[in-house]
Design an enzyme around this catalytic site. Structure first.
Site, PDB file in Angstrom:
ATOM      1  N   ASP A 184       6.828  -7.775   6.543  1.00 47.64           N
ATOM      2  CA  ASP A 184       5.898  -7.871   5.418  1.00 47.64           C
ATOM      3  C   ASP A 184       6.215  -9.200   4.728  1.00 47.64           C
ATOM      4  OD1 ASP A 184       4.774  -7.770   2.846  1.00 47.64           O
ATOM      5  OD2 ASP A 184       4.844  -5.587   2.777  1.00 47.64           O
ATOM      6  N   ARG A 229     -18.760  -3.056   9.530  1.00 47.94           N
ATOM      7  CA  ARG A 229     -17.422  -2.441   9.584  1.00 47.94           C
ATOM      8  C   ARG A 229     -16.669  -2.981  10.791  1.00 47.94           C
ATOM      9  NH1 ARG A 229     -17.056   1.904  12.276  1.00 47.94           N
ATOM     10  NH2 ARG A 229     -18.852   2.944  11.349  1.00 47.94           N
ATOM     11  N   LYS A 263      -1.605 -10.403  -3.570  1.00 45.96           N
ATOM     12  CA  LYS A 263      -0.580 -11.134  -4.298  1.00 45.96           C
ATOM     13  C   LYS A 263      -0.821 -12.647  -4.170  1.00 45.96           C
ATOM     14  CE  LYS A 263       0.666  -6.888  -4.739  1.00 45.96           C
ATOM     15  NZ  LYS A 263       1.619  -6.220  -3.864  1.00 45.96           N
ATOM     16  N   TYR A 315       8.745  -1.957  -0.096  1.00 41.75           N
ATOM     17  CA  TYR A 315       7.722  -1.754  -1.141  1.00 41.75           C
ATOM     18  C   TYR A 315       7.453  -0.253  -1.346  1.00 41.75           C
ATOM     19  CZ  TYR A 315       3.186  -1.872  -3.462  1.00 41.75           C
ATOM     20  OH  TYR A 315       2.158  -1.671  -4.334  1.00 41.75           O
TER      21      TYR A 315
HETATM   22  C1  LIG Z   1       1.673  -4.987  -3.176  1.00 38.09           C
HETATM   23  C2  LIG Z   1       2.453  -4.900  -1.935  1.00 38.09           C
HETATM   24  C3  LIG Z   1       2.033  -4.104  -0.855  1.00 38.09           C
HETATM   25  C4  LIG Z   1       0.818  -3.217  -0.943  1.00 38.09           C
HETATM   26  O1  LIG Z   1      -0.347  -3.937  -1.064  1.00 38.09           O
HETATM   27  P1  LIG Z   1      -1.658  -3.432  -1.853  1.00 38.09           P
HETATM   28  O2  LIG Z   1      -2.587  -4.558  -1.681  1.00 38.09           O
HETATM   29  O3  LIG Z   1      -1.248  -3.165  -3.259  1.00 38.09           O
HETATM   30  O4  LIG Z   1      -2.095  -2.179  -1.167  1.00 38.09           O
HETATM   31  C5  LIG Z   1       2.780  -4.118   0.304  1.00 38.09           C
HETATM   32  N1  LIG Z   1       3.899  -4.870   0.408  1.00 38.09           N
HETATM   33  C6  LIG Z   1       4.340  -5.641  -0.603  1.00 38.09           C
HETATM   34  C7  LIG Z   1       5.590  -6.451  -0.435  1.00 38.09           C
HETATM   35  C8  LIG Z   1       3.643  -5.679  -1.810  1.00 38.09           C
HETATM   36  O5  LIG Z   1       4.100  -6.443  -2.813  1.00 38.09           O
END
Ligand SMILES: *Cc1c(COP(=O)(O)O)cnc(C)c1O
Length: 381
Positions: A173, A50, A198, A102
């Protein structure tokens, strides 16, 4: 020698052949614990998985390096990574973000962290001067995405970084752009957040997240939180993401190329009212995108003529564009933001910000563009 370029680093950064066996790929280190050669005497600092695991450490070095940052911390999801950054805030602090952040981040702020006395303010603008004008003495963070979801608004990262007071951390982000197209730390941001689920993973087969910074104090806090709250990815998940990242540059080139062709096709189609793609010259953020991005990434949104029935018909007639949540994988996906990604936002609010019932979002994959366009033509016909 000149430092290696991006595509070289995607394959090699943080990923060295195993010194003992010569294995070219970083092993999936499944051990939860590590032998101590005497009490507290650890071979390479590994103690318990961890706290630190070689598969994760390797991925953290890869992502940090590609973002041009000094430190990376990986998490079990993008949302867990966002939580780690939100946890830097204290009661009484103020965070500025935008209404089109998001949906999961919106929920994390409003339904998890707001109860600790943190003031989250959601602005309806992508204008840097307008955002900066809302900064107050208690403001500790500006949190943006660029491009945003699903309208692909562009924020001027450098202008925000240069205009904000010292005590305010700029968090970007970078999920939609990826470090291949945009490096927020270089533009002046302090923290980059990723959903590696993604484009970085890139194959729709692993959920994960990452935080990157060059500030040692911020990193220390994030690493403390990572160990204390424990939302870490498994070694196998780390392996999958690292495997994905090796092809990030070639995938992103193709995503962008295909998205550009799809956007141009849609913009010329009589059944399409409006197309959102930062690569189109009439996109309001086009000029800033050109300055701060090396490409426009692979997301395209558009408004169909004929309202909801036309939208339903479109989804019935598409097959390569699979109707599904998420984005950034090699396969093309389509989505109805109004009911799917933004389903929890009240209708009035959605309509006001342009997430209407006739809006469709495409994550354009790396298939042959001719096939994708042929399908869109048939579906809109
Ligand atoms: C999908 C997404 C998140 C969240 O990520 P997860 O892996 O689904 O928890 C945060 N920011 C953006 C821009 C996203 O597309």
């Amino acid at each position: 020698m000149r430092p290696p370029r991006f595509a070289t680093r995607a394959v090699h950064e943080g990923q060295h052949p195993d010194p003992r066996t010569g294995a070219v790929n970083v092993p999936v280190w499944l051990s939860t614990t590590f032998k101590q050669d005497g009490i507290g005497n650890f071979r390479e600092g590994y103690e318990y998985s961890r706290t630190g695991n070689p598969s994760r450490r390797s991925l953290e070095a890869t992502i940090a390096g590609l973002e041009g940052g000094a430190f990376g911390s990986c998490f079990a999801s993008g949302s867990a990574a966002a939580a780690a950054v939100a946890d830097l805030l204290r009661p009484g602090d103020h965070l500025l973000t935008t209404i089109d952040v998001y949906g999961g981040t919106f929920r994390l702020f409003r339904d998890v962290y707001a109860k600790y006395g943190i003031d989250f303010e959601f602005l309806d603008t992508a204008d840097a001067a307008e955002i900066l004008s809302q900064v107050r003495a208690e403001t500790r963070m500006i949190w943006i995405e660029s491009p945003t979801n699903p309208l692909l608004n562009i924020h001027d990262i450098r202008k925000l970084a240069e205009g904000k007071p010292e005590q305010v951390l700029l968090v970007v982000d970078n999920t939609f752009a990826t470090p291949y197209f945009q490096q927020p730390l270089e533009l002046g941001a302090q923290i980059v957040v990723h959903s590696v689920t993604k484009y970085l993973g890139g194959h729709s087969d692993v959920v994960g997240g990452a935080v990157v910074t060059s500030d040692p104090e911020i990193h220390e806090k994030i690493a403390f939180y990572q160990n204390a709250a424990g939302g870490v990815p498994s070694p196998f998940d780390c392996y999958l993401v690292q495997r994905g990242i090796k092809t990030l540059p070639v995938r992103m080139q193709r995503h962008e190329q295909n998205a550009g062709r799809v956007a141009a096709f849609l913009a010329a189609h009589s059944a399409v009212k409006k197309v959102y793609f930062p690569g189109l010259p009439d996109h309001p953020g086009h000029a800033i995108a050109r300055q701060q991005m090396r490409g426009f990434s692979g997301m395209v949104s558009f408004v169909i003529e004929g309202g909801r029935p036309a939208v339903d018909r479109f989804f019935e007639r598409t097959d390569l564009f699979t109707l599904a949540e998420s984005l950034g994988g090699v396969e093309s996906l389509s989505c109805h933001p109004y009911t799917m990604t933004h389903g929890t936002i009240p209708p009035d609010e959605k309509n006001r910000i342009g997430i209407t019932e006739d809006l469709v979002r495409l994550s354009v994959g790396i298939e042959d563009a001719e096939d994708l366009i042929a399908e869109l033509e048939a579906a809109l016909g």
